[in-house]
Design a protein around this motif. Structure first.
Motif, PDB file in Angstrom:
ATOM      1  N   THR A  76       0.846  -1.193   0.000  1.00 39.58           N
ATOM      2  CA  THR A  76       0.000   0.000   0.000  1.00 39.58           C
ATOM      3  C   THR A  76       0.884   1.247   0.000  1.00 39.58           C
ATOM      4  O   THR A  76       0.374   2.351  -0.010  1.00 39.58           O
ATOM      5  N   ARG A  77       2.205   1.018   0.078  1.00 39.13           N
ATOM      6  CA  ARG A  77       3.137   2.139   0.212  1.00 39.13           C
ATOM      7  C   ARG A  77       4.143   2.149  -0.926  1.00 39.13           C
ATOM      8  O   ARG A  77       5.357   2.158  -0.701  1.00 39.13           O
ATOM      9  N   ALA A  78       3.601   2.139  -2.140  1.00 41.87           N
ATOM     10  CA  ALA A  78       4.489   2.136  -3.301  1.00 41.87           C
ATOM     11  C   ALA A  78       5.383   3.375  -3.314  1.00 41.87           C
ATOM     12  O   ALA A  78       6.468   3.353  -3.896  1.00 41.87           O
ATOM     13  N   ASP A  79       4.969   4.440  -2.646  1.00 43.47           N
ATOM     14  CA  ASP A  79       5.778   5.666  -2.622  1.00 43.47           C
ATOM     15  C   ASP A  79       7.117   5.459  -1.912  1.00 43.47           C
ATOM     16  O   ASP A  79       8.016   6.285  -2.034  1.00 43.47           O
ATOM     17  N   THR A  80       7.236   4.340  -1.159  1.00 42.88           N
ATOM     18  CA  THR A  80       8.513   4.086  -0.478  1.00 42.88           C
ATOM     19  C   THR A  80       9.363   3.057  -1.223  1.00 42.88           C
ATOM     20  O   THR A  80      10.332   2.539  -0.676  1.00 42.88           O
ATOM     21  N   LEU A  81       8.972   2.778  -2.453  1.00 42.21           N
ATOM     22  CA  LEU A  81       9.651   1.711  -3.216  1.00 42.21           C
ATOM     23  C   LEU A  81      11.164   1.925  -3.296  1.00 42.21           C
ATOM     24  O   LEU A  81      11.944   0.973  -3.280  1.00 42.21           O
ATOM     25  N   MET A  82      11.596   3.208  -3.382  1.00 42.77           N
ATOM     26  CA  MET A  82      13.030   3.461  -3.534  1.00 42.77           C
ATOM     27  C   MET A  82      13.785   3.227  -2.224  1.00 42.77           C
ATOM     28  O   MET A  82      14.999   3.293  -2.185  1.00 42.77           O
ATOM     29  N   GLY A  83      13.045   2.926  -1.154  1.00 44.26           N
ATOM     30  CA  GLY A  83      13.697   2.657   0.129  1.00 44.26           C
ATOM     31  C   GLY A  83      13.833   1.170   0.420  1.00 44.26           C
ATOM     32  O   GLY A  83      14.202   0.776   1.535  1.00 44.26           O
ATOM     33  N   VAL A  84      13.527   0.335  -0.575  1.00 43.15           N
ATOM     34  CA  VAL A  84      13.609  -1.117  -0.370  1.00 43.15           C
ATOM     35  C   VAL A  84      15.062  -1.540  -0.174  1.00 43.15           C
ATOM     36  O   VAL A  84      15.928  -1.222  -0.982  1.00 43.15           O
ATOM     37  N   THR A  85      15.338  -2.252   0.933  1.00 45.14           N
ATOM     38  CA  THR A  85      16.695  -2.754   1.150  1.00 45.14           C
ATOM     39  C   THR A  85      16.738  -4.274   1.270  1.00 45.14           C
ATOM     40  O   THR A  85      17.793  -4.859   1.409  1.00 45.14           O
ATOM     41  N   PHE A  86      15.560  -4.883   1.292  1.00 44.74           N
ATOM     42  CA  PHE A  86      15.510  -6.353   1.273  1.00 44.74           C
ATOM     43  C   PHE A  86      14.099  -6.780   0.887  1.00 44.74           C
ATOM     44  O   PHE A  86      13.199  -5.937   0.801  1.00 44.74           O
ATOM     45  N   CYS A  87      13.925  -8.075   0.625  1.00 43.85           N
ATOM     46  CA  CYS A  87      12.592  -8.632   0.449  1.00 43.85           C
ATOM     47  C   CYS A  87      12.441  -9.778   1.434  1.00 43.85           C
ATOM     48  O   CYS A  87      13.427 -10.409   1.823  1.00 43.85           O
ATOM     49  N   ALA A  88      11.213 -10.050   1.839  1.00 44.65           N
ATOM     50  CA  ALA A  88      10.980 -11.162   2.751  1.00 44.65           C
ATOM     51  C   ALA A  88       9.835 -12.002   2.217  1.00 44.65           C
ATOM     52  O   ALA A  88       8.839 -11.465   1.730  1.00 44.65           O
ATOM     53  N   VAL A  89       9.997 -13.320   2.285  1.00 41.12           N
ATOM     54  CA  VAL A  89       8.940 -14.215   1.826  1.00 41.12           C
ATOM     55  C   VAL A  89       8.501 -15.097   2.982  1.00 41.12           C
ATOM     56  O   VAL A  89       9.223 -15.291   3.957  1.00 41.12           O
ATOM     57  N   ALA A  90       7.284 -15.619   2.860  1.00 40.23           N
ATOM     58  CA  ALA A  90       6.753 -16.523   3.880  1.00 40.23           C
ATOM     59  C   ALA A  90       7.485 -17.860   3.816  1.00 40.23           C
ATOM     60  O   ALA A  90       8.073 -18.212   2.794  1.00 40.23           O
ATOM     61  N   ALA A  91       7.435 -18.590   4.899  1.00 38.59           N
ATOM     62  CA  ALA A  91       8.124 -19.881   4.972  1.00 38.59           C
ATOM     63  C   ALA A  91       7.598 -20.844   3.909  1.00 38.59           C
ATOM     64  O   ALA A  91       8.328 -21.673   3.393  1.00 38.59           O
ATOM     65  N   GLU A  92       6.306 -20.701   3.560  1.00 39.70           N
ATOM     66  CA  GLU A  92       5.709 -21.622   2.596  1.00 39.70           C
ATOM     67  C   GLU A  92       5.925 -21.167   1.149  1.00 39.70           C
ATOM     68  O   GLU A  92       5.443 -21.812   0.226  1.00 39.70           O
ATOM     69  N   HIS A  93       6.611 -20.051   0.957  1.00 38.26           N
ATOM     70  CA  HIS A  93       6.783 -19.494  -0.381  1.00 38.26           C
ATOM     71  C   HIS A  93       7.685 -20.398  -1.221  1.00 38.26           C
ATOM     72  O   HIS A  93       8.671 -20.936  -0.711  1.00 38.26           O
ATOM     73  N   PRO A  94       7.356 -20.577  -2.509  1.00 36.87           N
ATOM     74  CA  PRO A  94       8.184 -21.458  -3.372  1.00 36.87           C
ATOM     75  C   PRO A  94       9.666 -21.072  -3.387  1.00 36.87           C
ATOM     76  O   PRO A  94      10.534 -21.944  -3.434  1.00 36.87           O
ATOM     77  N   LEU A  95       9.929 -19.765  -3.351  1.00 36.82           N
ATOM     78  CA  LEU A  95      11.317 -19.316  -3.394  1.00 36.82           C
ATOM     79  C   LEU A  95      12.081 -19.765  -2.148  1.00 36.82           C
ATOM     80  O   LEU A  95      13.275 -20.071  -2.197  1.00 36.82           O
TER      81      LEU A  95
END
Length: 886
Positions: free
Chosen positions: A253-272
């Motif tokens: 909901t906060r696409a305006d902060t996209l340039m502040g992304v320093t990592f991504c996090a996925v759920a434990a069940e996520h395929p990745l």
RNA sequence: GCCGGGAUGGCGGAAUCGGUAGACGCACCGGACUCAAAAUCCGGCGGUGAAAGCUGUGGGGGUUCGAGUCCCCCUCCCGGCACCA
């Protein structure tokens, strides 16, 4: 007429009368064509064994409304049925070695008797039980239609598994990580099952809430929160891992902060996460921990943020910078895509996570006049409407809304995402691995797969003689149920043994009530007459589950052309719970011992204030633990049956209505029940004393409600009559607001007026000493005064009896006939205050001088402003008040 | 944290448009009836005061001739939702 009030006799007689005259049979063809219909429905009970006080309150409220509207001229319908499938029947079966069907039918028979003893104006010809094939076949039929239209579908998914009930639960049925019925901690399991696509209706279910003004604000809010609409941007981080290209989708909901992304996090069940764990045992162990540990914690929200890097990198969609992917225990697989972007500078959770694992924190929003510090960001950056982008390249200087638009546009241009609406609501999983429910009409064929049962083979009948033993679904062991032929190829096949969630049964029963006896269709044109339900009454605990499912089910039926309305319940009244006092004592072993209220003696001081409590049995002190819902374990339940046996249904009903407004909680009080009984006894006694005079008048003028008495009323009688009509006016107003407690009190006030000595005395000045007692009244001479008095009493009693009729129908029925007002108070016109009666010669005005109350003033009712001022200025109190002023 | 609803005597609760706060009931106190008790009936019952009066609707401000009621701030209680990105 009996001199004594004998509730059991008059209540039995009244009910026999109603049964014999079929008083409550509802018809789509009203007696008068202009009669509006009024469909009044209380939530049908689960046949658990016997009624509890919550039922009594619920059904009394419904009955009061039904009877009131009937006397107001509506064509009313109040049906009743049984929510008869469910787990308690299976549990009881295991304990007693009795089939759930028998247990259920026995309970229905007993509870029906209890409902009848309450004197409810129910049309029993419409009675239904959801466990009967003639009802649930239409569950199956509609389910097949939903399969055809894609609303129903099968999938294998991680589900909520209740280890105690051995079944799957819908999200709505999991509360704080525990089963709504058992309280058992829910486990996650991957199980195939059928789902209903309630999410397809999410937008409708949400927006239509605004068009339900007859629903409590609270319920609408709860549903809106549950549906949980959020607007944001769904986009992806592209990756290329060992020549295996892909995209990591996230939602924000906060696409305006996209340039502040320093990592991504996925759920434990996520395929990745699974992919990264292939050659990383440590990560695999962590994932396993999350999967099993996470839901175990009831207080997940406060759980420590935990994570582990995957060693995988994705690419920032706009800057191309590599971003490390982590597995985070705070990311939910069930919401969005099970992955989030991490912006530690502007998100509380991301911040906690980044701080713990030493991930970079990059500020991209600034608020003018504030100095950014990662620790204090929440204090100055709570409101996303303030602040502008910085360190965001060409987006610098944009506010929240513009930045979201611009970034979404760039993502769309790159083919990596766009704006999207996200819902909290999930599809409704309806498969239950239980016996006592509606069979899902599917046949599993080795060759053809899952084949729907053809319509002409419906219903798939549930065998009623199974006794579950706790080891799984007994249906699976019934060859006569399971073994069948594939409808498509004829080869031997197996019948589905899962049954439907019982919330399916209750999602449309109200519509079936309109169409009893139809064995060729789910509903017919009669729903067009009765539906929607004009007034629905039930507990707030169904604010989400049952009411949301019903709204969804209604829309499915509408889209299939079965019904034309959008919403099933025009008005909803959520009644408050019935509470009682709780008394406890600590035992030597440190446990808590509960005492029933009637086992406790209260100690009072001289003013009646409670100073302590002790057990009757041993005289030792017990402690008062406030009020709580009636329950067996707290030993504070009151059995409706014994209440009715002791005082009669009318007292129980009157007390319920008088103690508290319907929507509020009701605190039980035995003395107040006595008070209600005392009042009804006084009504009876008063009617008995005046019986002959009223009957004489009623016989002389059988249809007469003359608005003027034979001889003029004395001044006191005039005042009494005005008071009666004023109370009536108030009662009618309060009926409209469903404020039955003040209606009941208006009835008490009217009786008080009728009983007051002034009513039967000539105007001879103040009456010295006590008024004449009841016996003397009988011997009163028939002077002109007593003639007008008789007339006044007759009118007052007719008003009182009719006002009481919806609340205490039995006594009203008996008195109406005893006093010869008519054959049936149900057919009586609702009383309306008469203007002439309300008029007064003199009115009392309160005198305020400079806002302070300084006394009162009697002025002629016709006086104008100047006259009143003249009188006021002449009054001593005013002189004094003005004179005292500096 | 967000959303919704509340707070009035000893207790449950009234007070509709800003105009007599505490209706009605329960509890309690006093009296009548009774050998006595229960039941019933009569009277009293926010605090303070002999009375006049003063004071009083969770707390603090405000608007008004006048506020339980309207506005602002705060406290507490109940219910719902919540690692929802």
């Amino acid at each position: 007429m009996q001199p004594q009030y004998q509730p059991s006799a008059i209540e039995q007689a009244a009910r026999s009368f109603w049964t014999a005259s079929k008083s409550f049979l509802a018809s789509e063809m009203p007696a008068r064509p202009d009669q509006p219909k009024y469909y009044c429905l209380s939530m049908f009970p689960y046949p658990s064994g016997k009624l509890h006080m919550g039922h009594v309150r619920n059904y009394t409220i419904g009955d009061v409304l039904t009877r009131y509207h009937r006397m107001r001229g509506y064509n009313v319908m109040q049906p009743m049925g049984w929510d008869a499938f469910g787990l308690p029947a299976e549990n009881a079966a295991m304990q007693n070695q009795v089939p759930p069907a028998k247990w259920t039918y026995d309970n229905i028979a007993y509870m029906k008797g209890q409902l009848e003893s309450l004197g409810l104006a129910i049309d029993w010809s419409r009675e239904l039980a959801t466990c009967k094939p003639d009802y649930y076949r239409w569950n199956q039929w509609l389910f097949l239609r939903m399969l055809e239209s894609g609303i129903a579908y099968k999938k294998t998914q991680v589900v909520n598994w209740d280890p105690v009930d051995q079944t799957v639960l819908a999200n709505e049925q999991v509360i704080d990580g525990r089963g709504w019925r058992t309280g058992a901690v829910i486990e996650k399991r991957e199980i195939p099952g059928y789902y209903l696509a309630i999410t397809k209706y999410a937008e409708q279910l949400l927006s239509a809430l605004d068009r339900l003004p007859g629903w409590p604000e609270r319920v609408r809010t709860m549903q809106a929160n549950w549906i949980g609409k959020s607007r944001g941007v769904r986009f992806s981080f592209p990756y290329d891992l060992d020549r295996e290209a892909g995209q990591l989708w996230v939602y924000t909901t906060r696409a305006d902060t996209l340039m502040g992304v320093t990592f991504c996090a996925v759920a434990a069940e996520h395929p990745l996460a699974a992919r990264a764990a292939r050659d990383n045992p440590e990560l695999a162990a962590f994932i396993d921990e999350c999967r099993h540990g996470s839901v175990m914690e009831a207080d997940m929200a406060t759980m420590e943020k935990k994570g582990m890097p995957t060693g995988l990198f994705v690419t920032h969609p706009l800057t191309g910078v590599p971003i490390q992917v982590w597995v985070g225990n705070y990311v939910l697989m069930s919401y969005g895509d099970g992955a989030v972007m991490g912006v530690p500078a502007h998100d509380e959770r991301d911040f906690a996570f980044a701080k713990k694992y030493g991930i970079a924190i990059a500020q991209v929003i600034t608020v003018p006049g504030e100095r950014f510090s990662p620790e204090a960001w929440q204090a100055w950056y709570a409101d996303k409407t303030q602040g502008v982008c910085i360190n965001s390249g060409r987006f610098d200087g944009l506010g929240h809304a513009q930045a979201v638009d611009a970034i979404a546009a760039d993502l769309a241009a790159a083919g990596l995402g766009d704006k999207q609406v996200q819902w909290r609501l999930r599809d409704w999983g309806v498969s239950r691995q239980r016996y006592w429910g509606c069979p899902i009409p599917i046949i599993h064929c080795p060759a053809c797969g899952d084949v729907p049962v053809p319509d002409d083979q419906l219903p798939v009948v549930l065998p009623e003689d199974c006794v579950p033993d706790g080891s799984g679904n007994p249906l699976a062991k019934r060859a006569d149920f399971v073994d069948c032929a594939c409808p498509r190829c004829g080869a031997p096949a197996r019948r589905e043994t899962d049954t439907m969630d019982t919330f399916v049964d209750s999602s449309w029963y109200y519509a079936r009530f309109a169409c009893p006896g139809n064995d060729t269709a789910m509903v017919d044109e009669r729903v067009g007459y009765w539906m929607p339900v004009d007034q629905y009454i039930g507990g707030i605990e169904h604010a989400i589950l049952h009411l949301l499912y019903s709204r969804f089910w209604t829309r499915v039926m509408r889209d299939l052309g079965l019904v034309t309305y959008d919403e099933p319940f025009a008005n909803l009244l959520t009644q408050g719970m019935v509470l009682n006092h709780i008394f406890t004592r600590r035992t030597d072993k440190g446990g808590i011992q509960y005492f029933a209220p009637d086992e406790v003696k209260l100690e009072l001081d001289a003013s009646g204030k409670v100073t302590g409590a002790s057990a009757v049995a041993d005289g030792q002190p017990v402690s008062y633990d406030g009020v709580g819902t009636m329950s067996k374990s707290k030993r504070n339940g009151v059995d409706p049956q014994s209440l009715i046996q002791t005082y009669g249904a009318d007292t129980a009903r009157f007390y319920m209505m008088f103690a508290s407004p319907p929507e509020q909680t009701l605190e039980w009080n035995d003395s107040s029940v006595e008070g209600a009984y005392r009042f009804l006894r006084r009504v009876w006694a008063f009617a008995h004393v005046w019986h002959d005079q009223v009957v004489a008048l009623n016989s002389r003028e059988p249809n007469g409600q003359p608005e003027t008495p034979g001889s003029p009323l004395t001044g006191r009688q005039k005042t009494a009559r005005r008071e009666i009509h004023t109370h009536l006016k108030q009662a009618n107003y309060d009926f409209g607001k469903f404020q039955f407690n003040t209606v009941a009190s208006a009835c008490m006030k009217i009786l008080k007026v009728l009983e007051s000595p002034g009513v039967e005395m000539a105007d001879v000045g103040p009456v010295g000493g006590a008024g004449p007692d009841a016996d003397q009244r009988l011997n009163f001479e028939h002077t002109a005064v007593s003639a007008s008095r008789d007339w006044l009493v007759r009118e007052g009693l007719s008003i009182l009896i009719r006002l009481l009729a919806p609340i205490t129908p039995h006594i009203a029925h008996a008195l109406w006939r005893e006093l010869k007002y008519g054959d049936d108070v149900l057919d009586a016109l609702w009383p309306e205050p008469i203007d002439i009666a309300l008029e007064q010669d003199e009115i009392e005005l309160m005198l305020q001088v400079n806002g302070k109350l300084r006394g009162s003033l009697r002025v002629p009712a016709a006086a104008d402003k100047a006259q009143i001022e003249l009188i006021a200025r002449a009054s001593e109190t005013v002189h004094k008040a003005i004179g005292d002023a500096p």
